[in-house]
Design an enzyme around this catalytic site. Sequence first.
Site: not given
Ligand code: GLN
Ligand code: ZN
Length: 753
Positions: A638, A691, A723
């Site tokens: 990710h 966000h 995210c």
């Molecule tokens: N696995 C993390 C989360 O979901 C990824 C955080 C990130 O991408 N900064 O919080």
């Molecule tokens: Zn992220």
Amino acid sequence: MTTKTTTVLGYPRIGPDRELKRATESYWAGRLDAAALHETAADLRRGVWEELRDAGVGQIPSNTFSFYDHVLDTSVLVDAVPGRFRHLDGLDAYFAMARGAAGVPALEMTKWFDTNYHYLVPELGPDTRFRLADPAGFKPLAEYREAKALGVETRPVLVGPLTYLLLAKPAPDAPADFRPLDLLDALVEVYAEILERLAGAGVQWVQLDEPALAADRTDAELAALRRVYDRLGELAARPRLLVATYFGEIGGALPVLAATRVEAIGLDFVAGPGNLEALAGIGGLPRRTVVAGLVDGRNVWRADLRGALSTAAALLGLAGEVVPATSCSLLHVPISLDAEPDLEPDVRARLAFAREKTAEVVLLGRALAEGQEVIAGHAAATAAPRVDNRVRARLDALGAGTPRASREARAAAQRRSLGLPVLATTTIGSFPQTDDVRKARAAHRAGRIGVEEYEAAMRAEIDRVIALQEDIGLDVLVHGEPERNDMVQYFAEQLDGYAATVNGWVQSYGTRCVRPPILHGDVTRPEPMTVRWTTYAQSRGRRPVKGMLTGPVTMLAWSFVRDDQPLADTARQVALALRDEIRDLESAGIGVIQVDEPALRELLPLRAADRAAYLDWAVGAFRLATSGVADGTQIHTHMCYSEFGDVIGAIGDLDADVTSVEAARSHMELVDDLRRAGYAAGIGPGVYDIHSPRVPSADEMTGALHRALRAVPADRLWVNPDCGLKTRGYAEVEPALRNMVEAAGRVRAALDD
Ligand code: GLN
Ligand code: ZN
């Protein structure tokens, strides 16, 4: 030829106890008035000046304080305030630019070069009219006077005009051909006025920071540099000028600066050792001062003062005057080891924070004047990093590791092992960190509740998160990460070779401070780190649970790292620990494992010529971590951005089975970019923007998925937010995820028809 003084380029402004954070946040909450906030700020400034004076620093900087950010301060100084903030004034306008206000979005924020400090991006357009906003009381002048009143003569520090414009972005409504650099001459006239006014107040030296020179610069930009400092140099009444460069070698900028009338040039000999040869190459600066960045301003290690002294000695033959200094502002390191009683002695003996680094600079100055006996004690006190020969032998034996089977073979094996539908739905890992979760973690840390009570609370949270995800109908579940305070610190605390500080705060942006762990020795994993939580979660759910790890590059990027071996070697040690963790997760029955690399792009070197080598080791470390699994085990990664720029090729090279990225805000264009760059594995372009608190509708997300399907076939498209959800509340997350699953269902149905 001589050395009479020493300096630091800047100092932490948050206060030894994060006083600035506390006061500012109280002010925002209406619990503190502006006068009290200003009083705290004045106390902090005085504390820094007195500390530097008492430490014996010869030239003390001022205007290094900021309520939020020094680039924002510069925008306010030269009145580059976008129209949407003009109805506000004073601190209200200032903080609105930083954080937004009702109906008024904040300025964009981004990283300050390759550090973890973030600045507010100036927003400029053809209508921007630079002027000195407050001729009688502008900040650099006010701080100079304030210090003077305390009996401390200082050197005001300003962001240099070229760097300021190179960091700026065109305002959203600026014409397409507008470039901030077009405004250079107008900006330089404001700087000229600033310098004249400072000279009028008795200022003897001004520091103009031009770190932009450590990145690749075009001939036109170097010509602009020449124009700036020719113009400022020719002013009749002005302070002497120190143009401070840092974060690397400045290449072609050095002869350009040397040809101007500036009295001093700051060069970083830590991040840019080649600056020494470059200086010799132009025949030195026999009538100028070199402010010599000899003590690393952005890492936490004690200086090798012998090495620094020999660089300084070489410089004596190349400059009219040599002033030992930090390599950059000390903004990037914690304030003092005095606040760290718990560090192990061998680790502590290798460390220096801002206060200790200041003492090193002063010591260097004395050694140059009095002889090298002065530093003998300092050198003797330094210890060596801890070495683990087993890890080194294992890494040697592994080499690059055996690559995984072809993507097609893996995809086929994973279809059999996981049996997921097309357009599989999942999340990025964290679920909302509720008050209860935070309280339980804090209580456990403080020893108010025991391990059992704490773990029961975490299990209960996992139960809730799993049940919710199954109820919503997500295909690949997560445990929600309730036990993690931070995605790097959580792992650092469990790995040998890492130390945590109790008070090692560093400003990340505004009032946000972080405590980066210190990676000080060979890294090993004493025991599994996540297996217990992940398998517990799996035991509570019928659908596959995705294990969640932080990748090697991110583990380095958000830590202080060793400088006694290449970053690439350190990355491999972290990767090996992760490889073991991944194998343990796999043996425990976890069939999907995500290795987050949100910092992959952040560590990209400032100079294009260094990027290929960086990407090579970064990709190598990721592959070393993830290539030890069976074909049927699915590796995800990710990243928190969608403009990949120079790293786009590397995304495919990581060889993950599925990559999730931010895309909700960039309308799925990136799926196309990735396809063009040859990326051919699974892709989860975030279909909703976490966000924002807004709950996106199923229609909206259905549209996003249909757009993505134009560039990627259904069996490679994943459906996920952009995210982790930890900063959101359940009130938004639950309906949003339900809509997301609904959207995936609709698109699947449409595909069936
Ligand atoms: N696995 C993390 C989360 O979901 C990824 C955080 C990130 O991408 N900064 O919080
Ligand atoms: Zn992220």
